[in-house]
Design a protein around this motif. Structure first.
Motif, PDB file in Angstrom:
ATOM      1  N   UNK A   1       0.817  -1.213   0.000  1.00  0.00           N
ATOM      2  CA  UNK A   1       0.000   0.000   0.000  1.00  0.00           C
ATOM      3  C   UNK A   1       0.854   1.269   0.000  1.00  0.00           C
ATOM      4  N   UNK A   2       2.110   1.130   0.414  1.00  0.00           N
ATOM      5  CA  UNK A   2       3.042   2.266   0.444  1.00  0.00           C
ATOM      6  C   UNK A   2       4.414   1.808  -0.051  1.00  0.00           C
ATOM      7  N   UNK A   3       4.512   1.407  -1.325  1.00  0.00           N
ATOM      8  CA  UNK A   3       5.761   0.859  -1.851  1.00  0.00           C
ATOM      9  C   UNK A   3       6.846   1.924  -1.985  1.00  0.00           C
ATOM     10  N   UNK A   4       8.086   1.464  -1.992  1.00  0.00           N
ATOM     11  CA  UNK A   4       9.199   2.381  -2.204  1.00  0.00           C
ATOM     12  C   UNK A   4       9.135   2.966  -3.609  1.00  0.00           C
ATOM     13  N   UNK A   5       9.550   4.211  -3.727  1.00  0.00           N
ATOM     14  CA  UNK A   5       9.677   4.839  -5.041  1.00  0.00           C
ATOM     15  C   UNK A   5      10.989   4.355  -5.646  1.00  0.00           C
ATOM     16  N   UNK A   6      10.890   3.405  -6.542  1.00  0.00           N
ATOM     17  CA  UNK A   6      12.076   2.784  -7.125  1.00  0.00           C
ATOM     18  C   UNK A   6      11.850   2.532  -8.600  1.00  0.00           C
ATOM     19  N   UNK A   7      12.952   2.484  -9.340  1.00  0.00           N
ATOM     20  CA  UNK A   7      12.882   2.126 -10.758  1.00  0.00           C
ATOM     21  C   UNK A   7      13.264   0.678 -10.996  1.00  0.00           C
ATOM     22  N   UNK A   8      13.479  -0.058  -9.911  1.00  0.00           N
ATOM     23  CA  UNK A   8      13.900  -1.455 -10.032  1.00  0.00           C
ATOM     24  C   UNK A   8      12.811  -2.308 -10.669  1.00  0.00           C
ATOM     25  N   UNK A   9      13.253  -3.213 -11.548  1.00  0.00           N
ATOM     26  CA  UNK A   9      12.341  -4.165 -12.193  1.00  0.00           C
ATOM     27  C   UNK A   9      12.787  -5.611 -12.002  1.00  0.00           C
ATOM     28  N   UNK A  10      13.982  -5.795 -11.485  1.00  0.00           N
ATOM     29  CA  UNK A  10      14.553  -7.139 -11.375  1.00  0.00           C
ATOM     30  C   UNK A  10      15.256  -7.277 -10.024  1.00  0.00           C
ATOM     31  N   UNK A  11      15.327  -8.509  -9.559  1.00  0.00           N
ATOM     32  CA  UNK A  11      16.113  -8.788  -8.362  1.00  0.00           C
ATOM     33  C   UNK A  11      16.550 -10.242  -8.385  1.00  0.00           C
ATOM     34  N   UNK A  12      17.651 -10.500  -7.701  1.00  0.00           N
ATOM     35  CA  UNK A  12      18.169 -11.862  -7.563  1.00  0.00           C
ATOM     36  C   UNK A  12      18.804 -11.962  -6.189  1.00  0.00           C
ATOM     37  N   UNK A  13      18.873 -13.154  -5.646  1.00  0.00           N
ATOM     38  CA  UNK A  13      19.444 -13.354  -4.309  1.00  0.00           C
ATOM     39  C   UNK A  13      20.889 -12.872  -4.260  1.00  0.00           C
ATOM     40  N   UNK A  14      21.253 -12.321  -3.108  1.00  0.00           N
ATOM     41  CA  UNK A  14      22.634 -11.842  -2.934  1.00  0.00           C
ATOM     42  C   UNK A  14      23.506 -12.816  -2.168  1.00  0.00           C
ATOM     43  N   UNK A  15      22.950 -13.958  -1.774  1.00  0.00           N
ATOM     44  CA  UNK A  15      23.721 -14.955  -1.042  1.00  0.00           C
ATOM     45  C   UNK A  15      23.786 -14.717   0.449  1.00  0.00           C
ATOM     46  N   UNK A  16      23.182 -13.632   0.929  1.00  0.00           N
ATOM     47  CA  UNK A  16      23.218 -13.295   2.349  1.00  0.00           C
ATOM     48  C   UNK A  16      21.811 -13.217   2.936  1.00  0.00           C
ATOM     49  N   UNK A  17      20.838 -13.709   2.195  1.00  0.00           N
ATOM     50  CA  UNK A  17      19.459 -13.677   2.660  1.00  0.00           C
ATOM     51  C   UNK A  17      18.629 -12.571   2.064  1.00  0.00           C
TER      52      UNK A  17
END
Length: 323
Positions: free
Chosen positions: A279-295
């Motif tokens: 309902x209150x998402x971050x203002x971001x331009x991100x469209x992709x994500x992948x695990x960083x290996x640290x959780x």
């Protein structure tokens, strides 16, 4: 004669005092409760039936004596239904007061964030102090939290409180939403929040994950959320193995690798934080994500950047012997 009369009066008075003392001692003195004991007053019980049960369980010597003393020396409030703790040696007077005004023993059951309804059902059915049968609740209808209940309470009532809590939370949170978000109803908010709940357990990135998926919804992109592949297979239970290519390619109402938009329903019961993030998402331009290996995750705005992040993730997995 006058002396004899006075003596008789004195004796009668003494006997009266002794009788009164005995009567009071039977009320304010120790009962026969030999150790701390849990006692259940059933719904609809009268004081008479409670006294009979106390006598049957050996906590008082006589139900009739208890009732007589309660009538003369006790309060007139009705007894409560519930489970109570009777301390060792507690007086009959204190027993009555406990049943009338004391605290009912509360039990607790916890539904963690992201627990699917099939597991909510199993948890409630496994609680031996609850009674009755319940169906598997509608996915996304339960608000994760810790709920109290009384011994012998019906499971339907406990489940109803969990579902009312979700409806009340949505009714409070929905009017506080940002403008121009990706969902158009509280029901859609729960669907997207369930994906966010399953995709990250890191509180610091939850709003960014919500922002990423909101961006993809608005752009009519495939959400490509792995948990939506698993849900039709297990109803939210752990898959216990790697996802197969045939499952990635499966066409159904949940798999966001083969459909655009939101699944037809939630894939779990999201918690407050995930709903609020949608309902209150971050203002971001991100469209992709992948695990960083640290959780957590590494985010990207472009497919090229994302592919580089994926290559680094695969290299890390190979170093760990996971591939």
């Amino acid at each position: 004669m006058r002396k004899l009369g006075c003596a008789v009066i004195a004796i009668v008075a003494l006997l009266g005092l002794a009788g009164g003392g005995w009567f009071a001692a039977g009320w304010y003195g120790s009962s026969q409760v030999s150790e701390d004991t849990q006692f259940v007053v059933s719904s609809g019980s009268s004081l008479t039936s409670v006294a009979r049960a106390l006598e049957a369980e050996g906590h008082i010597a006589s139900a009739d004596a208890f009732l007589l003393r309660a009538k003369i020396l006790g309060g007139g409030d009705p007894v409560q239904a519930g489970e109570f703790m009777l301390p060792a040696g507690v007086s009959p007077a204190r027993i009555l007061e406990t049943f009338q005004k004391g605290d009912v023993i509360r039990r607790f059951v916890t539904i963690p964030e992201g627990m699917p309804s099939i597991l909510v059902h199993e948890r409630l059915m496994a609680e031996p102090l609850l009674t009755g049968e319940i169906p598997v609740p509608e996915e996304g209808s339960v608000l994760p939290d810790t709920y109290d209940f009384e011994r012998g309470e019906e499971r339907t009532k406990v489940l109803a409180r969990m579902q009312v809590a979700m409806r009340n939370f949505l009714a409070e949170a929905w009017p506080k939403r940002q403008q121009d978000i990706a969902v158009s109803s509280p029901e859609e908010a729960v669907i997207l929040a369930a994906i966010v709940e399953k995709e990250t357990g890191i509180s610091s990135e939850r709003q960014r994950v919500a922002g990423l998926y909101s961006n993809r919804v608005k752009k009519n992109m495939l959400l490509q959320a792995d948990p939506t592949i698993i849900y039709p297979i297990t109803k939210g239970k752990p898959l216990g193995r790697r996802i197969r290519q045939s499952e990635i390619a499966a066409v159904n109402d949940y798999n966001t690798y083969t459909m655009t938009g939101l699944p037809k329903g939630p894939i779990t019961n999201p918690g407050r934080a995930s709903i609020e993030a949608v309902l209150n998402p971050a203002k971001t331009s991100s469209l992709y994500m992948v695990a960083d290996g640290k959780g957590g995750h590494v985010f990207a705005d472009s497919l090229e950047e994302h592919n580089a992040n994926v290559d680094r993730w695969f290299a890390l997995r190979r170093e760990r012997g996971e591939m």
